[in-house]
Design an enzyme around this catalytic site. Sequence first.
Site: not given
Ligand SMILES: [Zn+2]
Length: 234
Positions: A95, A97, A120, A169, A227
């Site tokens: 996660h 930002h 890709d 977010h 690949y």
């Molecule tokens: Zn966050």
Amino acid sequence: MLLPDLRKAVLDANLELVRRGLVLFTFGNTSGISRSKGLVVIKPSGIPYETMKPGDLVVTDLHGKIVEGKLRPSSDLPTHLVLYQAFAEIGGISHTHSEYATSWAQARRPIPCLGTTHADYFHGPVPVTEELSDKEIASDYEENTGHTIVRAFRNVSYSSVPAVLVANHGVFTWGADALASAHNAVLLESVASMAYISLDIHSQAQAIGSALHDKHFLLKHGKDAYYGQPKEKK
Ligand SMILES: [Zn+2]
């Protein structure tokens, strides 16, 4: 200490987010799961990356109960847990930002697939979640963030598009393990910036055609992927 290898792998994936400039201060988090043991290893909350050690990471079960660890887990743990339960084949989640991808999330616009770099790694536009209701924000906010992500994948394959924009977010990405999820976060930021620039150059730029899109995605991910080097048989 439980799961020493997974702890090391998750720490390294967290540091990859720092190395690639995707997180500021203590923002962002990566986790990994041992499916055989049903345990998740996640970054602790609010600890600087520079001093983080494998033993600082927190081990929880799939209900968020701490199994080992002195520190509090990342406050985003409930989101990770919802995703591990809904997306049965993933082994790691990140996660961030990160700037460009989060700008798309703030604009609440999916990232269109404009070129082969995107194709890709993400087989189609990167979806954006619906915004949470006031009630969903007021209680179990992080868990409800997980549910809104899962809803965004009702008609999208989570294995073909291993990333999502959470409205207003930031982003979550996932992969076969923690490091793969961090790599997908890096790739997502790159395609987010290129899409932004492409649309700045030409606001009517069109999505990549499906033949070229499929060619590139399947080159790396299909059963006939060719690949890179062939995998050594074990
Ligand atoms: Zn966050």
